[in-house]
Design an enzyme around this catalytic site. Structure first.
Site, PDB file in Angstrom:
ATOM      1  N   PRO A  77       0.744  -1.034  -0.011  1.00  0.00           N
ATOM      2  CG  PRO A  77      -0.985  -1.594   1.398  1.00  0.00           C
ATOM      3  CD  PRO A  77       0.188  -2.356   1.218  1.00  0.00           C
ATOM      4  CB  CYS A  78       1.150   3.809  -2.316  1.00  0.00           C
ATOM      5  SG  CYS A  78      -0.712   4.458  -3.167  1.00  0.00           S
ATOM      6  N   PRO A  79      -0.658   4.747   0.667  1.00  0.00           N
ATOM      7  CG  PRO A  79      -2.746   4.411   0.779  1.00  0.00           C
ATOM      8  CD  PRO A  79      -1.606   3.544   0.475  1.00  0.00           C
TER       9      PRO A  79
END
Length: 413
Positions: A77-79
């Site tokens: 995940p990039c958030p």
């Protein structure tokens, strides 16, 4: 040659998977949280074993069953690192980067490939990156980061991805980063046939208007919005290319659409711009879900380029090179990690030999307090700092991530 085996975590709709397949890897397993994206994988590669669920849940898969696999890969995940978010890093419950690194201690893959957003390359995360490199070194790997631009690998899109590659010390001398091969096509040239497929009389005129490279496609998340092509700045950039970025179309423009009309892109067009040239690739779900799957993917041509370099290294192609000294991303973190004593900013400044200014050191300390436990002390009226534990999820049974996922499962993507 025997195919190389890969286990892919956070596999999404298969962008990285398709690129690695082209590079010579066979999937031993793919794990994906989103059921619709997992269905996309099953539709296109029914022979693969695809597990659906939280990749860190031992009931979903057992990493120990894949010891010695050639490659562990994933687009975690990039958030936690995105400049569009709060950049919480190790304090973001969605962060799986450090956990994926720890998998190397369990699975002992010959190579690791993880990709994420450009935000992870920022000074804010220098200590996080240094921790990752140092941990991989402890596990017996040689690791390096590189910011890769999708437009350098045949994708007409400004899509920077920050990529980590680590290999065993026997294989690492044979690895080098892929050489950039800038795209030769504009958005218009790439989509010319698709934009004309509905009979639009002015499709060729539109191609001349769309004479540049597109901004980054933003897939978004289940928490935010529907299928549009990105934030306000991106929408303006798309408009300059003759594209209406306020949504995704169901069909290409009809024959009688006006000459200077700005069409929306279809799912097939978005996939093409992301590097999916296989028209046979089927995306499961409704339009918004399909767009999200495509927009969040690692472009297949970029994954292929990196995958081919890893495959070559694992097969010891070419002459081995003498490995350069590892780049130090954060000397402040390194010093505090190795020090038994609490140190003031002035003491850090004197010990790292002027690599950073005093103001830069104080900023690094501020960043460290966001990802690590820090124990401030007072020395002659000055604040001194001692580094504690990394706060990221690395598999702890009591980590707050488990409670977050249980409560927010329907909104996590």
């Amino acid at each position: 040659m025997d195919p190389l085996r890969v286990v892919e975590i956070c596999a999404g709709a298969g962008g990285q998977a398709l690129g690695l397949e082209r590079a010579g890897f066979d999937h031993a397993l793919a794990v994906e949280l989103d059921p619709t994206a997992a269905e996309t994988l099953k539709l296109n590669r029914p022979e693969w074993e695809v597990r659906v669920g939280d990749v860190a849940d031992p009931d979903v898969w057992d990493p120990a069953k894949f010891v010695g696999v050639d490659l562990l890969a994933g687009g975690v995940p990039c958030p936690p690192f995105s400049i569009a978010g709060k950049q919480l890093g190790a304090n973001d419950e969605r962060d799986l980067f450090a956990w994926a690194v720890e998998l190397c201690g369990v699975m002992r893959p010959r190579a690791l490939l993880l990709e994420n957003v450009r935000g992870l390359s920022a000074p804010r995360f220098s200590a996080y990156r240094q921790h990752v490199l140092d941990r991989l070194d402890e596990l017996g790997y040689v690791a390096d980061w590189r910011l890769l631009q999708a437009s350098d690998f045949g994708v007409p899109q400004l899509r920077p991805r920050f990529v980590l590659v680590a290999l065993s010390k026997d294989d690492a001398p044979y690895f080098s980063w892929p050489e950039a091969k800038p795209v030769g096509k504009t958005v218009g040239e790439e989509l010319a046939d698709l934009m004309a497929s509905g009979g639009w009389r002015h499709a060729s005129h539109w191609v001349t208007r769309a004479n540049g490279i597109g901004p980054t496609l933003v897939g978004g998340s289940k928490k935010h919005g529907g299928a549009d092509l990105g934030p306000t700045r991106a929408k303006r950039a798309w408009a300059e290319l003759g594209v209406d970025a306020m949504g995704v179309a169901d069909a290409p423009p009809p024959r009688m659409a006006p000459k200077n009309f700005n069409p929306k892109l279809t799912i097939e067009m978005v996939a093409r711009l992301q590097g999916w040239h296989e028209s046979s690739w089927t995306f499961a779900g409704r339009k918004t879900s399909k767009y999200r799957q495509i927009g969040n993917a690692f472009p297949p041509p970029v994954a292929e380029a990196v995958g081919r370099q890893i495959a070559g290294a694992l097969r010891h192609h070419g002459e081995p090179r003498v490995l350069d000294d590892a780049v130090v991303h954060d000397p402040v973190y390194r010093l505090l990690r190795r020090s038994d004593d609490a140190l003031t900013a002035a003491e850090i400044f004197s010990r790292i030999g002027g690599e950073l200014t005093l103001d830069e050191i104080q900023l690094r300390i501020k960043h460290l307090t966001r990802d690590f436990d820090m124990y401030p002390e007072s020395t002659d009226g000055e604040n001194a700092f001692k580094l504690g534990n990394f706060r990221a999820f690395v598999g702890q049974d009591d980590h707050v991530r488990h409670e977050y996922l249980a409560q927010m499962r329907s909104k996590v993507s």
